[in-house]
Enzyme design. Structure first.
Site, PDB file in Angstrom:
ATOM      1  CD  GLU A   1      -4.437  -8.139   0.874  1.00 14.39           C
ATOM      2  OE1 GLU A   1      -5.273  -7.298   1.249  1.00 14.39           O
ATOM      3  OE2 GLU A   1      -3.260  -7.847   1.175  1.00 14.39           O
TER       4      GLU A   1
ATOM      5  CD  GLU B   1      -2.978  -1.528   2.225  1.00 11.79           C
ATOM      6  OE1 GLU B   1      -2.906  -0.497   2.899  1.00 11.79           O
ATOM      7  OE2 GLU B   1      -3.332  -2.441   2.360  1.00 11.79           O
TER       8      GLU B   1
HETATM    9  O1  G3I Z   1      -4.270  -8.641  17.997  1.00 12.59           O
HETATM   10  C1  G3I Z   1      -5.219  -8.114  18.506  1.00 12.59           C
HETATM   11  C2  G3I Z   1      -5.862  -8.315  19.891  1.00 12.59           C
HETATM   12  O2  G3I Z   1      -5.001  -8.424  20.754  1.00 12.59           O
HETATM   13  C3  G3I Z   1      -6.956  -7.705  20.304  1.00 12.59           C
HETATM   14  O3  G3I Z   1      -7.522  -8.065  21.617  1.00 12.59           O
HETATM   15  C4  G3I Z   1      -8.071  -7.492  19.318  1.00 12.59           C
HETATM   16  C5  G3I Z   1      -9.028  -6.515  19.636  1.00 12.59           C
HETATM   17  O4  G3I Z   1      -8.828  -5.063  19.641  1.00 12.59           O
HETATM   18  O5  G3I Z   1      -7.424  -6.805  17.964  1.00 12.59           O
HETATM   19  C6  G3I Z   1      -6.319  -7.430  17.601  1.00 12.59           C
HETATM   20  O6  G3I Z   1      -5.996  -7.000  16.572  1.00 12.59           O
HETATM   21  C7  G3I Z   1      -6.524  -6.866  15.215  1.00 12.59           C
HETATM   22  C8  G3I Z   1      -5.949  -7.662  14.361  1.00 12.59           C
HETATM   23  O7  G3I Z   1      -6.732  -7.505  13.074  1.00 12.59           O
HETATM   24  C9  G3I Z   1      -5.841  -9.208  14.463  1.00 12.59           C
HETATM   25  O8  G3I Z   1      -7.086  -9.786  14.689  1.00 12.59           O
HETATM   26  C10 G3I Z   1      -6.870  -5.578  14.804  1.00 12.59           C
HETATM   27  O9  G3I Z   1      -7.546  -4.685  16.006  1.00 12.59           O
HETATM   28  C11 G3I Z   1      -7.506  -5.265  13.549  1.00 12.59           C
HETATM   29  O10 G3I Z   1      -7.540  -4.054  13.042  1.00 12.59           O
HETATM   30  C12 G3I Z   1      -6.712  -6.201  12.642  1.00 12.59           C
HETATM   31  O11 G3I Z   1      -7.494  -6.176  11.266  1.00 12.59           O
HETATM   32  C13 G3I Z   1      -6.774  -6.668  10.315  1.00 12.59           C
HETATM   33  C14 G3I Z   1      -6.501  -5.446   9.233  1.00 12.59           C
HETATM   34  O12 G3I Z   1      -5.675  -5.824   8.096  1.00 12.59           O
HETATM   35  C15 G3I Z   1      -5.724  -4.201   9.798  1.00 12.59           C
HETATM   36  O13 G3I Z   1      -5.401  -3.482   8.893  1.00 12.59           O
HETATM   37  C16 G3I Z   1      -7.553  -7.892   9.336  1.00 12.59           C
HETATM   38  O14 G3I Z   1      -7.545  -9.096  10.388  1.00 12.59           O
HETATM   39  C17 G3I Z   1      -6.908  -8.193   8.209  1.00 12.59           C
HETATM   40  O15 G3I Z   1      -7.613  -9.049   7.292  1.00 12.59           O
HETATM   41  C18 G3I Z   1      -6.659  -6.830   7.380  1.00 12.59           C
HETATM   42  O16 G3I Z   1      -5.716  -7.376   6.042  1.00 12.59           O
HETATM   43  C19 G3I Z   1      -5.424  -6.361   5.284  1.00 12.59           C
HETATM   44  C20 G3I Z   1      -4.023  -6.719   4.656  1.00 12.59           C
HETATM   45  O17 G3I Z   1      -3.096  -6.840   5.710  1.00 12.59           O
HETATM   46  C21 G3I Z   1      -3.555  -5.656   3.806  1.00 12.59           C
HETATM   47  N1  G3I Z   1      -4.544  -5.045   2.577  1.00 12.59           N
HETATM   48  C22 G3I Z   1      -6.012  -4.810   3.320  1.00 12.59           C
HETATM   49  C23 G3I Z   1      -6.388  -5.829   4.189  1.00 12.59           C
HETATM   50  C24 G3I Z   1      -7.773  -5.492   4.824  1.00 12.59           C
HETATM   51  O18 G3I Z   1      -7.548  -4.715   5.676  1.00 12.59           O
END
Ligand code: G3I
Length: 413
Positions: free
Chosen positions: A316, A209
């Site tokens: 993705e 990105e």
């Molecule tokens: O690990 C923490 C955990 O400790 C905590 O209890 C929980 C609740 O707050 O959050 C957890 O972190 C989350 C993480 O996923 C792991 O589950 C984050 O809040 C959450 O924001 C994060 O979301 C991920 C997102 O990227 C972040 O930008 C999604 O799962 C993931 O599918 C998504 O993937 C991205 C690619 O890497 C790049 N392209 C876009 C795609 C979608 O955004």
């Protein structure tokens, strides 16, 4: 019941799918910017026509997407380690997919180790390889390859990495220090993979990105702020220096079908390609019922495919639908079919070197979109019970339906 439902779905998809393709102005003639190729038909039909239709499986439990697409490109899926540890889920994964991407667990947030970093002798960032080691061992035990996601990204990277003494309260470090830290991080991650798990991670999203959602590059990235615009090239330079020679290096981004962003990313990729620093372009492909356009997908693939040898991957893939009614899911199946008809055509006819399609999640029960969209989402191949949806079958059928391209061999120039 399942068989009847599948046949009904398939009939709906094939009839309506043709309408959709016509509606999309799907151009089955050679695309304008396609590279000049001369082709000759060979006598023998493709093996897909060898097996009479009645013998083809009609239930997902007897079908395998990775096997069906075996001669075209690999099929992957984004998962989490807890899914790999669950035998039933792992069986679903290994049936249809030959590779996976860690949805989160190989991002800097999860690999960098703050305590080890502030205690490090050379003042460089340190990593924790325990979870990566476990995941890569599970990949090897299951016969799965991996896409590494991701090394350099503005998101899910600890803010302390960019500051003096790794203290967020202090200033950003200067360019030279940040370059040292970037190189140290990339070296440690890639050296771990090479030495402990050679051949398991076959590709890396080196930079994720990098383009802004408006014009130009994402200038608010802490990488951009501390190093400058050439952080992208430096990241690829370090990745090329430390990755095994067979590991493919990708620039990855979303909305790659938006014209302005496509142009910005193309210019970046041309620069990297000229220097031999990049192997592939990753189109994240997070699509949505509201603004889906298969012609723009074709345009992006054809544009980047002009760069000699550049691999194209959909890294993705998902398609947000907030309605999982039968009609909506059949419509989704048509849209997915339009994508795969395009991919199969461009790959089979030698217009693009498509090497992988990775779905961003295994099933509708674990998609990131439900949280992100603040509404239910049904974007993937399987429902929350890992039952195949109409889009699974429509994608599966795209290969056999591509026999019109079968046997086309690209004459050597
Ligand atoms: O690990 C923490 C955990 O400790 C905590 O209890 C929980 C609740 O707050 O959050 C957890 O972190 C989350 C993480 O996923 C792991 O589950 C984050 O809040 C959450 O924001 C994060 O979301 C991920 C997102 O990227 C972040 O930008 C999604 O799962 C993931 O599918 C998504 O993937 C991205 C690619 O890497 C790049 N392209 C876009 C795609 C979608 O955004």
């Amino acid at each position: 019941m399942k068989l009847r439902k599948y046949i009904t779905t398939c009939a709906v998809v094939s009839i309506l799918g043709a309408a959709l393709l016509a509606g999309c102005g799907e151009n089955k003639d050679k695309p304008e910017s396609a590279p000049e190729v001369s082709v000759e038909k060979t006598e023998e039909p493709s093996e897909a026509t060898d097996e009479p239709e009645e013998n083809k499986p009609t239930d997902a439990s007897e079908m395998s997407l990775k096997d069906e697409y075996n001669e075209l490109f690999t099929i992957g899926v984004a998962v989490n380690s807890w899914q790999l540890e669950d035998k039933e889920t792992l069986d679903v994964i290994t049936k249809d997919f030959s590779s996976f991407t860690c949805e989160n667990e190989m991002k800097p947030d999860y690999v960098l180790d703050y305590e080890k970093t502030i205690d490090s002798d050379d003042g460089m960032p340190e990593i924790n390889t325990e979870n990566m080691d476990k995941i890569m061992t599970m990949a090897e035990d299951a016969g799965l390859k991996m896409r590494g996601h991701t090394l350099v990204w503005h998101s899910q990277t600890p803010e302390w990495l960019f500051h003096e003494d790794y203290d967020e309260e202090k200033d950003y470090v200067g360019r030279d220090t940040m370059l040292e830290r970037m190189e140290a991080y990339i070296k440690k991650v890639l050296t771990f993979c090479n030495e402990k798990h050679p051949g398991t991670v076959y590709a890396w999203d080196v930079v994720n990105e990098a383009a802004s959602d408006g014009e130009g590059l994402r200038e608010d990235s802490p990488w951009y702020i501390t190093i400058g615009e050439d952080y992208i090239e430096k990241a690829f330079e370090y990745a090329r220096k430390y990755a095994d020679k067979d590991v493919k290096l990708f620039l990855n981004d979303y909305n790659t079908e938006v014209n302005e962003k496509r142009k910005v990313l193309y210019d970046v990729v041309v620069g990297l390609h000229e220097k031999g620093l990049i192997d592939g372009f990753g189109m994240q492909s997070h699509h949505d019922r509201e603004y889906f356009n298969v012609d723009e997908i074709r345009t992006t693939i054809m544009k980047f495919a002009q760069l000699e040898g550049l691999e194209i991957q959909l890294t993705e893939l998902d398609m947000h639908y907030n309605d999982n009614s039968e009609d909506a899911m059949n419509e989704q199946a048509e849209a997915y079919r339009a994508i795969f008809d395009t991919l199969v055509e461009l790959d089979k006819e030698g217009f693009a070197n498509i090497t992988n399609v990775t779905f961003w999640g295994l099933n509708d029960g674990t998609t990131w979109l439900t949280g992100h969209k603040k509404e239910d989402s049904y974007p993937l191949l399987f429902d929350e019970n890992n039952e195949a949806k109409p889009c699974y079958y429509s994608i599966f059928d795209a290969v056999a339906a591509s026999d019109k391209y079968a046997g086309i061999k690209k004459e050597s120039e």
